[in-house]
Motif scaffolding. Structure first.
Motif, PDB file in Angstrom:
ATOM      1  N   THR A  47       0.857  -1.191   0.000  1.00 18.20           N
ATOM      2  CA  THR A  47       0.000   0.000   0.000  1.00 18.20           C
ATOM      3  C   THR A  47       0.889   1.236   0.000  1.00 18.20           C
ATOM      4  OG1 THR A  47      -0.108   0.132   2.416  1.00 18.20           O
ATOM      5  CG2 THR A  47      -1.860  -1.124   1.326  1.00 18.20           C
ATOM      6  N   LEU A  48       0.301   2.341  -0.441  1.00 17.68           N
ATOM      7  CA  LEU A  48       1.037   3.606  -0.418  1.00 17.68           C
ATOM      8  C   LEU A  48       0.053   4.750  -0.560  1.00 17.68           C
ATOM      9  CD1 LEU A  48       3.874   5.001  -0.458  1.00 17.68           C
ATOM     10  CD2 LEU A  48       3.667   4.988  -2.945  1.00 17.68           C
ATOM     11  N   ARG A  49       0.319   5.816   0.183  1.00 18.82           N
ATOM     12  CA  ARG A  49      -0.411   7.069   0.015  1.00 18.82           C
ATOM     13  C   ARG A  49       0.519   8.074  -0.632  1.00 18.82           C
ATOM     14  NH1 ARG A  49      -1.604   8.431   5.890  1.00 18.82           N
ATOM     15  NH2 ARG A  49       0.248   7.194   6.023  1.00 18.82           N
ATOM     16  N   ILE A  50       0.015   8.763  -1.615  1.00 19.03           N
ATOM     17  CA  ILE A  50       0.771   9.837  -2.251  1.00 19.03           C
ATOM     18  C   ILE A  50      -0.027  11.110  -1.999  1.00 19.03           C
ATOM     19  CG2 ILE A  50       1.725  10.750  -4.389  1.00 19.03           C
ATOM     20  CD1 ILE A  50       1.707   7.832  -5.451  1.00 19.03           C
ATOM     21  N   ASP A  51       0.543  12.018  -1.217  1.00 13.69           N
ATOM     22  CA  ASP A  51      -0.181  13.227  -0.825  1.00 13.69           C
ATOM     23  C   ASP A  51      -0.376  14.215  -1.968  1.00 13.69           C
ATOM     24  OD1 ASP A  51      -0.610  12.359   1.750  1.00 13.69           O
ATOM     25  OD2 ASP A  51       1.221  13.269   2.519  1.00 13.69           O
ATOM     26  N   GLU A  52       0.584  14.274  -2.901  1.00 14.28           N
ATOM     27  CA  GLU A  52       0.474  15.198  -4.030  1.00 14.28           C
ATOM     28  C   GLU A  52       1.102  14.538  -5.260  1.00 14.28           C
ATOM     29  OE1 GLU A  52      -0.425  17.748  -6.548  1.00 14.28           O
ATOM     30  OE2 GLU A  52      -0.947  18.469  -4.553  1.00 14.28           O
ATOM     31  N   LEU A  53       0.244  14.123  -6.184  1.00 11.06           N
ATOM     32  CA  LEU A  53       0.725  13.447  -7.393  1.00 11.06           C
ATOM     33  C   LEU A  53       1.710  14.312  -8.171  1.00 11.06           C
ATOM     34  CD1 LEU A  53      -2.588  11.776  -8.604  1.00 11.06           C
ATOM     35  CD2 LEU A  53      -0.515  10.590  -7.880  1.00 11.06           C
ATOM     36  N   ALA A  54       1.402  15.584  -8.349  1.00 11.74           N
ATOM     37  CA  ALA A  54       2.252  16.463  -9.148  1.00 11.74           C
ATOM     38  C   ALA A  54       3.642  16.616  -8.537  1.00 11.74           C
ATOM     39  CB  ALA A  54       1.600  17.830  -9.312  1.00 11.74           C
ATOM     40  N   THR A  55       3.733  16.702  -7.220  1.00 10.32           N
ATOM     41  CA  THR A  55       5.022  16.818  -6.551  1.00 10.32           C
ATOM     42  C   THR A  55       5.880  15.585  -6.805  1.00 10.32           C
ATOM     43  OG1 THR A  55       4.046  18.197  -4.827  1.00 10.32           O
ATOM     44  CG2 THR A  55       6.144  17.140  -4.300  1.00 10.32           C
ATOM     45  N   ALA A  56       5.220  14.420  -6.912  1.00 13.58           N
ATOM     46  CA  ALA A  56       5.934  13.172  -7.196  1.00 13.58           C
ATOM     47  C   ALA A  56       6.178  12.990  -8.693  1.00 13.58           C
ATOM     48  CB  ALA A  56       5.143  11.992  -6.643  1.00 13.58           C
ATOM     49  N   GLY A  57       5.737  13.967  -9.499  1.00 18.71           N
ATOM     50  CA  GLY A  57       5.906  13.881 -10.946  1.00 18.71           C
ATOM     51  C   GLY A  57       4.958  12.899 -11.598  1.00 18.71           C
ATOM     52  N   LEU A  58       3.782  12.714 -10.984  1.00 17.33           N
ATOM     53  CA  LEU A  58       2.823  11.719 -11.456  1.00 17.33           C
ATOM     54  C   LEU A  58       1.505  12.363 -11.854  1.00 17.33           C
ATOM     55  CD1 LEU A  58       3.449   9.179  -8.573  1.00 17.33           C
ATOM     56  CD2 LEU A  58       4.336   9.015 -10.899  1.00 17.33           C
ATOM     57  N   GLN A  59       0.731  11.656 -12.651  1.00 11.44           N
ATOM     58  CA  GLN A  59      -0.619  12.071 -13.034  1.00 11.44           C
ATOM     59  C   GLN A  59      -1.526  10.857 -12.996  1.00 11.44           C
ATOM     60  OE1 GLN A  59       0.378  13.628 -16.985  1.00 11.44           O
ATOM     61  NE2 GLN A  59      -0.622  15.516 -16.347  1.00 11.44           N
ATOM     62  N   TRP A  60      -2.788  11.107 -12.685  1.00 11.79           N
ATOM     63  CA  TRP A  60      -3.787  10.048 -12.738  1.00 11.79           C
ATOM     64  C   TRP A  60      -4.026   9.709 -14.211  1.00 11.79           C
ATOM     65  CZ3 TRP A  60      -6.376   7.972  -8.443  1.00 11.79           C
ATOM     66  CH2 TRP A  60      -7.437   7.091  -8.734  1.00 11.79           C
ATOM     67  N   PRO A  61      -4.082   8.425 -14.576  1.00  9.61           N
ATOM     68  CA  PRO A  61      -4.345   8.060 -15.980  1.00  9.61           C
ATOM     69  C   PRO A  61      -5.697   8.588 -16.450  1.00  9.61           C
ATOM     70  CG  PRO A  61      -3.588   6.174 -14.721  1.00  9.61           C
ATOM     71  CD  PRO A  61      -3.837   7.274 -13.730  1.00  9.61           C
ATOM     72  N   GLY A  62      -5.772   8.894 -17.718  1.00  4.04           N
ATOM     73  CA  GLY A  62      -7.012   9.426 -18.282  1.00  4.04           C
ATOM     74  C   GLY A  62      -7.147  10.907 -18.021  1.00  4.04           C
ATOM     75  N   ALA A  63      -6.045  11.620 -18.001  1.00  2.00           N
ATOM     76  CA  ALA A  63      -6.045  13.027 -17.600  1.00  2.00           C
ATOM     77  C   ALA A  63      -6.930  13.918 -18.460  1.00  2.00           C
ATOM     78  CB  ALA A  63      -4.625  13.573 -17.588  1.00  2.00           C
ATOM     79  N   HIS A  64      -7.313  13.466 -19.641  1.00  2.00           N
ATOM     80  CA  HIS A  64      -8.128  14.315 -20.502  1.00  2.00           C
ATOM     81  C   HIS A  64      -9.538  13.762 -20.693  1.00  2.00           C
ATOM     82  CE1 HIS A  64      -4.578  16.606 -21.208  1.00  2.00           C
ATOM     83  NE2 HIS A  64      -3.937  15.518 -21.569  1.00  2.00           N
ATOM     84  N   ASP A  65      -9.984  12.926 -19.763  1.00  2.00           N
ATOM     85  CA  ASP A  65     -11.335  12.390 -19.900  1.00  2.00           C
ATOM     86  C   ASP A  65     -12.360  13.350 -19.309  1.00  2.00           C
ATOM     87  OD1 ASP A  65     -11.351  12.066 -17.156  1.00  2.00           O
ATOM     88  OD2 ASP A  65     -11.411   9.894 -17.205  1.00  2.00           O
ATOM     89  N   ARG A  66     -13.613  13.026 -19.489  1.00  2.00           N
ATOM     90  CA  ARG A  66     -14.688  13.902 -19.003  1.00  2.00           C
ATOM     91  C   ARG A  66     -15.084  13.611 -17.564  1.00  2.00           C
ATOM     92  NH1 ARG A  66     -18.683  14.116 -24.249  1.00  2.00           N
ATOM     93  NH2 ARG A  66     -17.079  14.824 -25.680  1.00  2.00           N
ATOM     94  N   ARG A  67     -14.417  12.661 -16.936  1.00  2.00           N
ATOM     95  CA  ARG A  67     -14.770  12.306 -15.566  1.00  2.00           C
ATOM     96  C   ARG A  67     -13.853  12.954 -14.537  1.00  2.00           C
ATOM     97  NH1 ARG A  67     -14.751   6.363 -14.914  1.00  2.00           N
ATOM     98  NH2 ARG A  67     -12.977   6.447 -16.303  1.00  2.00           N
ATOM     99  N   GLY A  68     -12.998  13.887 -14.948  1.00  2.00           N
ATOM    100  CA  GLY A  68     -12.224  14.680 -14.003  1.00  2.00           C
ATOM    101  C   GLY A  68     -10.929  14.082 -13.505  1.00  2.00           C
ATOM    102  N   ALA A  69     -10.295  13.217 -14.286  1.00  2.00           N
ATOM    103  CA  ALA A  69      -9.045  12.608 -13.828  1.00  2.00           C
ATOM    104  C   ALA A  69      -7.966  13.647 -13.552  1.00  2.00           C
ATOM    105  CB  ALA A  69      -8.553  11.591 -14.852  1.00  2.00           C
ATOM    106  N   GLU A  70      -7.949  14.712 -14.334  1.00  2.00           N
ATOM    107  CA  GLU A  70      -6.883  15.714 -14.164  1.00  2.00           C
ATOM    108  C   GLU A  70      -6.967  16.442 -12.829  1.00  2.00           C
ATOM    109  OE1 GLU A  70     -10.391  17.913 -15.519  1.00  2.00           O
ATOM    110  OE2 GLU A  70      -9.461  16.082 -16.229  1.00  2.00           O
ATOM    111  N   ARG A  71      -8.099  16.362 -12.146  1.00  2.00           N
ATOM    112  CA  ARG A  71      -8.253  17.034 -10.845  1.00  2.00           C
ATOM    113  C   ARG A  71      -7.684  16.227  -9.680  1.00  2.00           C
ATOM    114  NH1 ARG A  71     -13.637  17.647 -12.835  1.00  2.00           N
ATOM    115  NH2 ARG A  71     -14.246  16.092 -11.331  1.00  2.00           N
TER     116      ARG A  71
END
Length: 186
Positions: A100-124
């Motif tokens: 398991t792992l918690r990442i407090d801030e994806l951007a700080t870790a240089g990461l993004q949630w997959p599907g960043a350009h979908d209509r369900r808000g992944a980029e948020r």
């Protein structure tokens, strides 16, 4: 469709409530998309979140499938693009061999949630709580729970997500095997 587990600080009550709600979700889900939605509902009261995804190991060349996108129209942008595959690979690499792992801030870790350009808000999605899906010691995927808020998840959330992953692993392994046998990977 299901009754979510009631939020509680009592560990025994949390385990019992989540187990019942998750087993109900697993039983009712007819495909990967429904499984993701029902699991999200099942754990939503105990682990408040904005997004949930199951990343399953898939055959090469893609190596990953996101169950939440199964059965949705391609116009919603749910198919994995090369950029999405890179995001999944980066997130999986960051998680490494942990359970398991918690990442407090994806951007700080240089990461993004997959599907960043979908209509369900992944980029948020700002923070994530992740748990490895394993069957018989073999990794078969990841359960990712995301939030729009930075640092949203706690140690208790991590324990609940880990329990959910343990209960889901067999169902995800069956989903993967069914798709592999059907030759549905593309």
């Amino acid at each position: 469709w299901i009754t979510p587990a009631a939020p509680t600080e009592d560990r025994q009550a949390m385990v019992a409530g989540l187990t019942e709600a998750l087993l109900d979700a697993i039983d009712r889900a007819r495909n990967g998309s429904e499984l993701v939605l029902l699991v999200s509902d099942a754990i939503g009261a105990q682990v408040p979140h904005d997004r949930l995804e199951v990343a399953a190991v898939a055959p090469a060349p893609d190596c990953w499938a996101l169950l939440g996108g199964e059965g949705l129209p391609a116009a919603l942008g749910v198919q994995l693009t090369a950029a999405d595959l890179d995001r999944v690979d980066a997130l999986v690499h960051h998680l490494g061999g942990r359970e398991t792992l918690r990442i407090d801030e994806l951007a700080t870790a240089g990461l993004q949630w997959p599907g960043a350009h979908d209509r369900r808000g992944a980029e948020r999605q700002r923070s994530v709580c992740a748990a490895r899906l394993s069957v018989g010691g073999e990794m078969i995927g990841w359960l990712w729970v995301g939030s729009d808020a930075t640092g949203w998840f706690s140690e208790g959330d991590e324990e609940a997500v880990h329990l959910a992953a343990r209960l889901l692993a067999g169902r995800v392994a069956a989903w993967t095997a069914r798709h592999e046998l059907a030759g549905a990977w593309s």
